[in-house]
Structure formats: C-alpha cells, structure tokens
Design a protein around this motif. Structure first.
Motif, PDB file in Angstrom:
ATOM      1  N   TYR A 114      72.117  31.169   3.225  1.00 15.16           N
ATOM      2  CA  TYR A 114      72.239  29.990   4.115  1.00 15.16           C
ATOM      3  C   TYR A 114      73.708  29.222   4.020  1.00 15.16           C
ATOM      4  O   TYR A 114      74.105  28.847   5.011  1.00 15.16           O
ATOM      5  N   SER A 160      67.529  22.093   0.670  1.00 13.80           N
ATOM      6  CA  SER A 160      66.501  22.701   1.461  1.00 13.80           C
ATOM      7  C   SER A 160      65.876  23.936   0.690  1.00 13.80           C
ATOM      8  O   SER A 160      64.764  24.325   1.174  1.00 13.80           O
ATOM      9  N   GLY A 190      55.888  24.528   9.976  1.00 17.66           N
ATOM     10  CA  GLY A 190      56.917  23.593   9.947  1.00 17.66           C
ATOM     11  C   GLY A 190      58.437  24.221   9.227  1.00 17.66           C
ATOM     12  O   GLY A 190      59.650  24.248   9.741  1.00 17.66           O
ATOM     13  N   VAL A 191      58.015  24.767   7.889  1.00 15.36           N
ATOM     14  CA  VAL A 191      59.099  25.323   7.013  1.00 15.36           C
ATOM     15  C   VAL A 191      59.507  26.740   7.905  1.00 15.36           C
ATOM     16  O   VAL A 191      60.756  26.850   7.659  1.00 15.36           O
ATOM     17  N   PHE A 193      59.432  27.363  11.013  1.00 17.99           N
ATOM     18  CA  PHE A 193      60.226  27.015  12.363  1.00 17.99           C
ATOM     19  C   PHE A 193      61.568  26.692  11.877  1.00 17.99           C
ATOM     20  O   PHE A 193      62.582  26.921  12.475  1.00 17.99           O
ATOM     21  N   SER A 194      61.647  25.729  10.916  1.00 17.99           N
ATOM     22  CA  SER A 194      63.051  25.115  10.574  1.00 17.99           C
ATOM     23  C   SER A 194      64.096  26.199  10.172  1.00 17.99           C
ATOM     24  O   SER A 194      65.230  26.360  10.127  1.00 17.99           O
ATOM     25  N   THR A 195      63.411  27.156   9.370  1.00 18.46           N
ATOM     26  CA  THR A 195      64.058  28.267   8.710  1.00 18.46           C
ATOM     27  C   THR A 195      64.760  29.222   9.996  1.00 18.46           C
ATOM     28  O   THR A 195      65.898  29.517   9.994  1.00 18.46           O
ATOM     29  N   THR A 197      65.022  28.539  12.997  1.00 16.10           N
ATOM     30  CA  THR A 197      65.946  27.587  14.189  1.00 16.10           C
ATOM     31  C   THR A 197      67.325  27.038  13.706  1.00 16.10           C
ATOM     32  O   THR A 197      68.309  27.640  13.767  1.00 16.10           O
ATOM     33  N   ILE A 198      67.065  26.214  12.445  1.00 14.69           N
ATOM     34  CA  ILE A 198      68.156  25.551  11.816  1.00 14.69           C
ATOM     35  C   ILE A 198      69.008  26.695  10.873  1.00 14.69           C
ATOM     36  O   ILE A 198      70.096  26.792  10.996  1.00 14.69           O
ATOM     37  N   HIS A 253      65.321  37.287   8.579  1.00 19.32           N
ATOM     38  CA  HIS A 253      64.299  36.359   9.747  1.00 19.32           C
ATOM     39  C   HIS A 253      63.336  36.996  10.672  1.00 19.32           C
ATOM     40  O   HIS A 253      62.234  36.518  10.965  1.00 19.32           O
TER      41      HIS A 253
END
Length: 328
Positions: A114, A160, A190-191, A193-195, A197-198, A253
């Motif tokens: 990341y 993160s 939640g984890v 989705f954030s992975t 997207t962000i 991903h």
C-alpha cells in the motif's frame, strides 16, 4: 468472528496444504529468489542514483527533487520487502519459521504494497500537475510538501496494516505461517470495503485520471509538435506504468473480493490463487525500478526541461549526467 468459521478456514488450509506439490513450491522459490536478487540490486542502485542526484545543488536537481522524494521512498519500501523475501524462500523450501517472524514479514508485505500504491499515485499526480501547470506558484508550493506527504503515507499504511496482522493471530486458531488466509481482512465487511476502495480503487482512479491529464497536456504542448519530444514513446511509458500498477496489485484485490464471497467454505483453488496473488504483489519490488527509469530518463529529460524553458546548454548537461547515472 465466530470460532466455527475460523476452524473451517483452518481445515481448508490444512487440506489444501496436504495437496501441495514440490513443483508448486519450486515455483515460489524461483520467483521469490529472482525477485530478491533483481530487486535488491536494482533498488540499491536506484537509491544510490537518487541520493547522488538529490545532493546536487544545480538548477536541474531543484526542478525534479520533489519527484525524486517519491521515488526514493518507493525504493526504500521495495528494499524493505526484498530483505524479508528470504523468509518466504526458506518457508517454501519446507523449513519451519516462528509464527511471530511470519507475522512481521506479512506486515512488511502489506506496508510495502500500500505504500507503493500511494507513492506511485502521488508521483503520477506530481508529474501531471508539474507538466500541466509549470508556471503555477500554487503548484510549486504544493510540490514542496512531498516529504510530508511521504511521511503521512508511511504512518497511514503502517497504522492501517498493523491491526490486520495483530488481529489475524487471534482469528487463526492454528496459524500456518505464510500459508494462512487473511481471515480478518476479508471477513470484516468494513475492512474489506476500505481496502478495496481506499487501498486500491481510489488510487487506481487517480492514476488513470492523472495519466490522461498528463498525456493531454503533452499533446497540447507546442514542444510535442516538434522532434524534441517523442510523444509516442511517452504514451508507451505511461501505459507501461499503468500496466505495472495493475499487474502488481489488481490480482490480490480481486482475490480478496472472491474470498469474501466464499468466506464460509473456501475452495482450495482460491487458496492457491491467494498465494499466487501475494507472489505477484511482491514482483512490484522488482518492477518499480522500471518506473524509476521512466521518471528520471523520459519525463525529466524530455518533458520537464521543455515545459519550464530552462537554459538549454546547462539543462542538456545536467540531464545528460542524470541519464548516464540511471543507465549505469
């Protein structure tokens, strides 16, 4: 997470491990060994070039030092990953490793992945605004914050990634070093989705937008209509950078999303796909130096010099010296 799901995943991992063959292990050993050797040499060389170039007080160095900051941090991230690859080689050769060592090696991989995503995105954005708005004082002032941006990226990626690795130890009742699935990463919506997207979607969108803006700025530049700039070559280089980005990070991903869909009963082929996706992600430590070359040789020598209308004689000498360093 319920214990039943954790047991199920461990059972799947164990049964899939029983079906693994020496030929498959050899593939990982060969790829990781190649990545280690090539990545170590190329990233050490890149750091030498960037440090020597960054120490220069010439006007040429001043115009490109902000881009060099991103490239230097990217080389450091790749070097950290390369240095822990021998642990993965040792594991695939069939030797046992302490679980805590496996966890920290996995953390380095996540941080590298990341950090590379965000550093490549920031570098692409930096090139885009520098070429599109070469005379903007606001852009020049913003580019001076590259060191602070890199520090923020390191803190964000480490902060993160750390919970994912620490909580993974509690999710897995029978940790299997590098053979364990990232249960926490793909079972928590939640984890996940954030992975997706962000961590990947937004940077990919920014990379595509900045690459399009960069190519558009080059096409509109009067210099692009002359023989001083090879626009076709620059297009190929931009496309190559995007290809490396997608090749390194897209498979991982995609597999994370598939693991979420099959989270209650993970099939063995998907476990194998996850391991191969991690292996491919590690390739970025070897492929990133290609991006270094694109930046230092093409954009620095052919685009940035012309956009800023530097003194022709001193600029040619400075860029010629940089090109020799990069190609050495």
């Amino acid at each position: 997470m319920p214990a039943t799901m954790s047991n199920n995943n461990n059972t799947t991992t164990s049964s899939c491990d029983d079906r693994s063959t020496g030929e498959i292990a050899a593939i990982f050993v060969v790829v990781y060994s190649t990545t280690f050797i090539v990545g170590l040499v190329s990233n050490l060389t890149a750091l030498f070039v960037f440090c020597r170039f960054g120490s220069s007080k010439s006007s040429c160095a001043a115009t490109t030092s902000h881009t060099t900051v991103y490239m230097t941090n990217l080389a450091v991230a790749d070097l950290l990953l390369v240095l822990v690859l021998p642990l993965r080689i040792y594991h695939h050769l069939g030797f046992a490793l302490p679980q805590w060592l496996c966890e920290w090696a996995g953390l380095v991989l996540l941080v590298n992945m990341y950090s590379s995503v965000f550093l490549l995105t920031c570098n692409c954005f930096d090139r885009c605004v520098a070429v599109s708005f070469p005379m903007s004082s606001r852009v020049r002032e913003g580019r001076k914050k590259s060191a602070a941006v890199c520090l923020g990226i390191w803190l964000f990626t480490f902060g993160s990634s750390l919970p994912s690795r620490l909580l993974q130890k509690h999710e897995d009742l029978e940790p299997r070093c590098f053979g364990s699935l990232p249960v926490y990463a793909y079972t928590q919506p939640g984890v996940l989705f954030s992975t997706l997207t962000i961590g990947f979607g937004i940077p990919l969108t920014a990379m595509l937008a900045c690459s399009w803006g960069l190519l558009r700025a080059i096409q509109r530049s009067p210099v692009a209509k002359t023989q001083l700039v090879n626009s076709r070559k620059i297009k190929r280089l931009v496309g190559g950078s995007l290809f490396i980005f997608l090749l390194s990070f897209l498979p991982y991903h995609i597999v994370l999303g598939l693991l979420y869909l099959y989270r209650e009963d993970t099939p063995c082929p998907l476990l194998g796909a996850y391991r191969y996706a991690l292996m491919v992600a590690c390739l970025n430590a070897m492929l990133d130096p290609i991006v270094y070359y694109f930046t230092t040789e093409t954009f620095r020598r052919r685009v940035m010099r012309k956009q800023h209308q530097l003194n022709s004689q001193s600029s040619v000498q400075c860029n010629h010296q940089t090109e020799e360093l990069v190609n050495s």
